[in-house]
Enzyme design. Structure first.
Site, short mmCIF file in Angstrom:
data_model
loop_
_atom_site.label_atom_id
_atom_site.label_comp_id
_atom_site.label_asym_id
_atom_site.label_seq_id
_atom_site.Cartn_x
_atom_site.Cartn_y
_atom_site.Cartn_z
N GLU A 179 0.80 -1.24 0.00
CA GLU A 179 0.00 0.00 0.00
C GLU A 179 0.83 1.29 0.00
OE1 GLU A 179 -4.05 -1.60 2.15
OE2 GLU A 179 -2.72 -0.39 3.31
N GLU A 372 -5.72 -8.29 -0.62
CA GLU A 372 -6.30 -8.08 0.72
C GLU A 372 -7.77 -7.76 0.56
OE1 GLU A 372 -4.67 -5.26 3.50
OE2 GLU A 372 -2.62 -5.78 2.93
C1 BG6 Z 1 -4.27 -2.67 5.11
C2 BG6 Z 1 -2.97 -3.21 5.57
O1 BG6 Z 1 -4.12 -1.30 5.13
O2 BG6 Z 1 -5.42 -2.86 5.87
C3 BG6 Z 1 -3.07 -4.28 6.64
O3 BG6 Z 1 -2.16 -3.63 4.51
C4 BG6 Z 1 -4.18 -3.94 7.62
O4 BG6 Z 1 -1.82 -4.42 7.23
C5 BG6 Z 1 -5.48 -3.90 6.83
O5 BG6 Z 1 -4.28 -4.80 8.67
C6 BG6 Z 1 -6.70 -3.68 7.67
O6 BG6 Z 1 -6.56 -2.54 8.44
P1 BG6 Z 1 -6.74 -2.56 10.01
O7 BG6 Z 1 -6.46 -1.18 10.43
O8 BG6 Z 1 -8.14 -2.97 10.27
O9 BG6 Z 1 -5.75 -3.54 10.52
#
Ligand code: BG6
Length: 486
Positions: A179, A372
């Site tokens: 990201e 993701e």
């Molecule tokens: C993304 C990241 O921004 O979102 C992850 O690559 C992160 O590392 C995921 O865990 C979800 O965000 P959060 O803040 O709920 O952990």
């Protein structure tokens, strides 16, 4: 190289491995993050309350993570039981080069990652490796100012060269940075940036962004010399920004908001800064160190596939200040009245995934890869040893359905789908275990109390069954593979 659709799960080192002293001898930027709202805020050097000054009194959830350093063998076995064929994880630069300046990597660290690769191979699971997931050795933050310093590029390349050489036989898919657009929203997490009150914040952020983009190109150049078969992906936190209304001013505001992410993939995929970038620099008084050699390197070393995270869409309005806002991945957005966040911390928008897949494919015409996606929620409860999570099943079902339409109806060459936080882990934005994503529950609370046992949630069995019945993408393979060659 796998020829089938990659169905998998994803995690990162900082959120899972744990940082016990015998396992990692030095800290990274991520290890400094306390369990409070300062995680996402700018870090000012002269602030008495900054995370450096309060370190000894703060609680740091990454100290234990989910102790993946010690549990990876059982965890990978569970992922195999789930039926997935791909696993994305990140390598910790600090574990291998504790200060970032050593000449040789830490052998225990290398052996740990070799262990992961061997387990994955045993189960025929494709590794997707992130080389930098919100992590830089703390020494490079305090000594050089993190990614705001060009010197860090060479140190990073020394690390990436060691990793890609050592694990060349195991890996096809590399993601140099997680990201990249997050440097504009959470610059300490994204690039180890620390500010003074006098700093032009955007100047520092865009300078660091350029050095990371350059480092991304140099990793690709380096990697292709190590192994011609390697494939590289960009990685942005994506999610189309919708205009709040059909008012052209709102449409324009949405375009401007999308640029904050697409600027990064534009450079990584097309090899040059987009046309509006000069004006952006002028308007914000940025004088960036970007040489003509840099521009040539960006041009010559572009990515093979477009990987991204998707949690939700965003929404923008010209006069957004008067509207209600809500948190999304790394920043706040105007609340979309058509979406709900009843089941999750962030708003849920399954169709937004199809919209985003189309947006990225239409823009770049390269294979896309969802690396993701998942539901972060505080709803999970253990009842008689079970976790009933119908909201997560609904979330997955709806997102899979939109993804399937993007492939089957829109003709998008999709490499795979990786579910984020497939095993519960420490959330980035909250620093808590209680915001959970996984289909595998980890028995730890926000203060690391618990047995650390893994429990399969209802969604685990639902996902497993879905995978046994669905083979999305088998017919798409030829197209995918022919497009991915560089
Ligand atoms: C993304 C990241 O921004 O979102 C992850 O690559 C992160 O590392 C995921 O865990 C979800 O965000 P959060 O803040 O709920 O952990």
């Amino acid at each position: 190289m796998q020829t089938k659709f990659l169905w998998g799960g994803a995690i990162s080192a900082g959120q899972t491995e744990g940082n016990s002293n015998h396992a990692k001898s030095k800290l990274s930027n991520f290890d400094m993050l306390p369990m409070d709202k300062r995680r996402l805020q700018l870090v000012y050097r002269d602030d008495d309350n900054n995370i450096f000054n309060t370190y000894n009194n703060d609680h740091h959830p990454s100290d234990l993570g989910i102790d993946f350093y010690h549990t990876y063998i059982q965890d990978i076995k569970l992922l195999h039981d789930l039926g997935i064929n791909a696993f994305r994880f990140s390598i910790s630069w600090t574990r291998l080069f504790p200060t970032g300046e050593e000449t040789t990597p830490n052998r225990d660290g290398m052996n740990f990652y070799r262990g992961i690769f061997r387990e994955l191979k045993k189960y025929n699971m494709e590794p997707i490796v992130t080389l930098s997931h919100f992590e830089i050795p703390l020494n490079l933050v305090t000594k050089y100012g993190g990614w705001s310093n060009r010197k860090v590029i060479d140190l990073f390349l020394h690390y990436t060269n060691s990793v890609m050489t050592e694990f060349s036989e195991y890996v096809d898919y590399w993601i140099p940075f997680n990201e990249l657009n997050m440097i504009l929203h959470i610059p300490f997490i994204g690039g180890g940036l620390i500010f003074t009150k006098e700093d032009n914040i955007l100047q520092k952020e865009y300078q660091a962004a350029h050095y990371q983009l350059l480092a991304n190109s140099l990793v690709i150049k380096q990697g292709r010399k190590i192994n011609r078969e390697f494939k590289f992906g960009c990685m942005i936190a994506a999610g189309r920004t919708y205009p709040y209304s059909p008012n052209p001013e709102d449409v324009w505001a949405a375009n401007l908001s999308d640029r904050k992410a697409l600027l990064f993939s534009d450079v990584q995929v097309r090899g040059n800064y987009p046309s509006y970038f000069n004006n952006l620099c002028k308007q914000n008084n940025l004088t960036l160190d970007i040489t003509s050699d840099d521009l040539q390197l960006l041009k010559n070393n572009t990515v093979d596939f477009v990987s991204f995270s998707y949690y939700s869409s965003a929404c923008s309005a010209a006069d957004g200040d008067r509207l209600e806002h809500t948190a999304t991945n790394g920043f706040e957005t105007v609340k979309n009245p058509y979406l709900s966040n009843e089941d999750g911390v962030w708003q849920i928008d399954p169709l937004g995934l199809r919209i985003t897949l189309n947006q990225l494919y239409e823009r770049y015409e390269k294979p896309v890869f969802i690396v993701e996606n998942g539901l972060g929620t505080t709803k999970d409860r253990v009842t008689n040893g079970k976790i009933h999570d119908p909201y997560r099943i609904k979330y997955l079902e709806q997102h899979f359905s939109e993804m399937r339409k993007a492939v089957e109806e829109d003709g998008i060459p999709l490499i795979g789908y990786l579910m984020w936080g497939v095993i519960d882990l420490v959330s980035v934005s909250e620093g808590k275990m209680s915001k959970r994503y996984g289909v595998i529950y980890v028995d730890l609370d926000d203060f690391e109390n618990g047995t650390n046992k893994r429990i399969k949630k209802d969604s685990f069995f639902w996902f497993k069954n879905y995978l046994s019945l669905n083979s999305l993408g088998e017919n798409n393979n030829e197209k995918r593979l022919s497009k991915i060659s560089h």
